[in-house]
Design a protein around this motif. Structure first.
Motif, mmCIF file in Angstrom:
data_model
loop_
_atom_site.group_PDB
_atom_site.id
_atom_site.type_symbol
_atom_site.label_atom_id
_atom_site.label_comp_id
_atom_site.label_asym_id
_atom_site.label_seq_id
_atom_site.Cartn_x
_atom_site.Cartn_y
_atom_site.Cartn_z
ATOM 1 N N ILE A 10 26.323 -25.050 33.368
ATOM 2 C CA ILE A 10 25.455 -25.980 32.652
ATOM 3 C C ILE A 10 24.196 -26.441 33.378
ATOM 4 O O ILE A 10 23.251 -26.864 32.741
ATOM 5 N N LYS A 14 25.053 -23.838 41.592
ATOM 6 C CA LYS A 14 26.451 -23.860 42.029
ATOM 7 C C LYS A 14 27.423 -24.084 40.879
ATOM 8 O O LYS A 14 28.598 -24.326 41.097
ATOM 9 N N ASP A 15 26.916 -24.028 39.651
ATOM 10 C CA ASP A 15 27.794 -24.151 38.489
ATOM 11 C C ASP A 15 28.386 -22.800 38.088
ATOM 12 O O ASP A 15 29.252 -22.723 37.226
ATOM 13 N N ILE A 16 27.934 -21.737 38.715
ATOM 14 C CA ILE A 16 28.532 -20.418 38.483
ATOM 15 C C ILE A 16 29.919 -20.418 39.131
ATOM 16 O O ILE A 16 30.175 -21.159 40.075
ATOM 17 N N SER A 17 30.837 -19.593 38.610
ATOM 18 C CA SER A 17 32.181 -19.562 39.193
ATOM 19 C C SER A 17 32.200 -18.654 40.424
ATOM 20 O O SER A 17 31.301 -17.839 40.631
ATOM 21 N N LEU A 18 33.242 -18.806 41.230
ATOM 22 C CA LEU A 18 33.394 -17.943 42.403
ATOM 23 C C LEU A 18 33.412 -16.481 41.970
ATOM 24 O O LEU A 18 32.816 -15.618 42.595
ATOM 25 N N LEU A 21 29.884 -15.230 41.120
ATOM 26 C CA LEU A 21 29.063 -14.896 42.288
ATOM 27 C C LEU A 21 29.537 -13.592 42.931
ATOM 28 O O LEU A 21 28.731 -12.745 43.317
ATOM 29 N N ASP A 85 28.062 -20.826 29.079
ATOM 30 C CA ASP A 85 29.116 -19.822 28.896
ATOM 31 C C ASP A 85 28.533 -18.671 28.072
ATOM 32 O O ASP A 85 27.887 -18.919 27.061
ATOM 33 N N HIS A 110 33.240 -16.185 32.390
ATOM 34 C CA HIS A 110 33.004 -17.451 31.708
ATOM 35 C C HIS A 110 32.534 -18.540 32.662
ATOM 36 O O HIS A 110 32.726 -18.443 33.879
ATOM 37 N N SER A 111 31.938 -19.551 32.074
ATOM 38 C CA SER A 111 31.461 -20.672 32.880
ATOM 39 C C SER A 111 31.438 -21.935 32.028
ATOM 40 O O SER A 111 31.763 -21.897 30.846
ATOM 41 N N SER A 112 31.041 -23.029 32.642
ATOM 42 C CA SER A 112 31.018 -24.296 31.911
ATOM 43 C C SER A 112 29.992 -24.247 30.785
ATOM 44 O O SER A 112 28.951 -23.614 30.900
ATOM 45 N N SER A 113 30.325 -24.912 29.692
ATOM 46 C CA SER A 113 29.458 -24.931 28.516
ATOM 47 C C SER A 113 29.081 -26.370 28.199
ATOM 48 O O SER A 113 29.883 -27.289 28.338
ATOM 49 N N GLY A 203 25.475 -32.844 33.799
ATOM 50 C CA GLY A 203 25.963 -32.057 34.926
ATOM 51 C C GLY A 203 25.063 -32.130 36.148
ATOM 52 O O GLY A 203 25.367 -31.543 37.179
#
Lengths: 248, 248
Positions: A10, A14-18, A21, A85, A110-113, A203
């Motif tokens: 969002i 650093k809002d990307i997931s491990l 990356l 996302d 997927h990631s935060s939406s 966020g």
């Protein structure tokens, strides 16, 4: 070869997931688009450093045109970085289908939406989330009111409306959105008295949430764009308590 | 001192965001709960290694009781790891409000949520997402049909329903859910003929998506729990095309 659609989440880099990356580091070509969602200024540059990969920013036409991405993905491991996302925009679904038709392996990280983040930050219950909608910037001859109707229908069912604001030409201001809603309400009168939650930069460290009657909100500092507006439906006492924290 | 609610995302230990992991490393005490969402077996152990922190698994009673967490957070930097995106469960909102009342600073790290992930994986449009619901495992004297009604109302508006399956006592099987829906349909007849999408282990390598009439789905291998079911509303041709990939 392959196309990965990777959600950047969002707001910041650093809002990307491990996993996002990690996958990014293994790609030959990395594209990114930023027109389907607004993110932190310069976060793409910082993500580039984190991943140690050159990120090629592409615009709406190149994403919707699909050829540039698909051509690369035929022979290489290609990532497209997407705000929030992935697959939330029709464009990305279309791109995924086109890739599959050409025999390109596809996958999603997927990631935060903003959809669930906004509802959560307000303290509202996701079980009462109604159909989301987007308010468009009006121009001469283009003054759609369909999103107002969506909000009204949701309210009639007691449901909360997450209202995205136009980001096409520029980020719509929260006050423009509130004025538009009040204007339509004057004509259609389906909402009656209502309250709104204005969320600024969800966020981020600067996140600001303000809750109240739209007329009162218009007189307040509401933070900086991008904004999301939530029009609450019928409130449970705990939701009411949660919203009062942001009351004006 | 402070309480962080950190989302672990939808499936594996690498679904947490970079910021989530970073914050985790800076905490004095790390709790985790796994009863509000199902995640990959042993992913918590692997996250423990990634973060270099002992993670204390706590159950529903301790989370809902709040005291254990709040007491620690009064003097320490405490994290509660949560499946998916935090604040989606009422419990977490209540916990956040209680912490704020005691002067504990709170913050949230968002993560991927099964709600948007499921809709995206199906290739359905988030703009047509209706009110979500949960099917409960029936027992003698407890046979609620309210979620069926939610699906029917969504369908009447042309909207898609994301149907969570009960995970309280155990993970409900997709076929139990379909049978329950068909059973209620026999009595209430609000859906008519309908199709369902069964999603197994969204976001994992084993992810499996199957689409068809519920009667036909009952005869197929649908994958392993946890499951999510989506009952599509009115389909755009691109949504139809996207779903056909999973057709039986």
């Amino acid at each position: 070869m392959s196309l990965l659609l990777i959600g950047m989440g969002i707001w910041g880099e650093k809002d990307i997931s491990l996993r996002g990356l990690e996958e990014l580091k293994g790609c030959d070509v990395v594209f990114a688009e930023q027109y389907t969602g607004s993110r932190e200024p310069n976060s793409l540059k910082r993500l580039e450093k984190l991943a140690g990969k050159k990120i090629i920013l592409i615009g709406r036409e190149e994403v919707e045109g699909e050829e540039k991405i698909l051509k690369a993905a035929l022979s290489k491991r290609v990532a497209l970085l997407v705000p929030g996302d992935p697959l939330i925009s029709t464009t990305h679904i279309s791109l995924k289908l086109s890739a599959e038709k050409r025999g390109i392996e596809t996958s999603i990280v997927h990631s935060s939406s903003i959809l669930t983040a906004a509802i959560g930050e307000c303290g509202l219950q996701v079980y009462k989330l109604g159909k989301p909608c987007t308010l468009a910037l009006w121009s001469k001859g283009y003054e759609p009111t369909s999103s107002y109707d969506v909000i009204a229908e949701n309210r009639e069912r007691g449901l909360h409306s997450v209202v995205f604001l136009d980001i096409k030409e520029r980020c719509m201001e929260a006050k423009e959105a509130l004025e538009q809603l009040l204007g339509v309400e004057k004509e259609k009168k389906r909402l009656g008295e209502f309250h709104a939650v204005v969320l600024s930069r969800v966020g981020s460290r600067e996140q600001k949430i303000t809750y109240g009657e739209p007329e009162a909100l218009l007189k307040k500092q509401l933070g900086k764009p991008p904004f999301i507006i939530v029009i609450p439906g019928k409130l449970h006492f705990m939701e009411e308590e949660a919203l009062q924290r942001f009351g004006i």
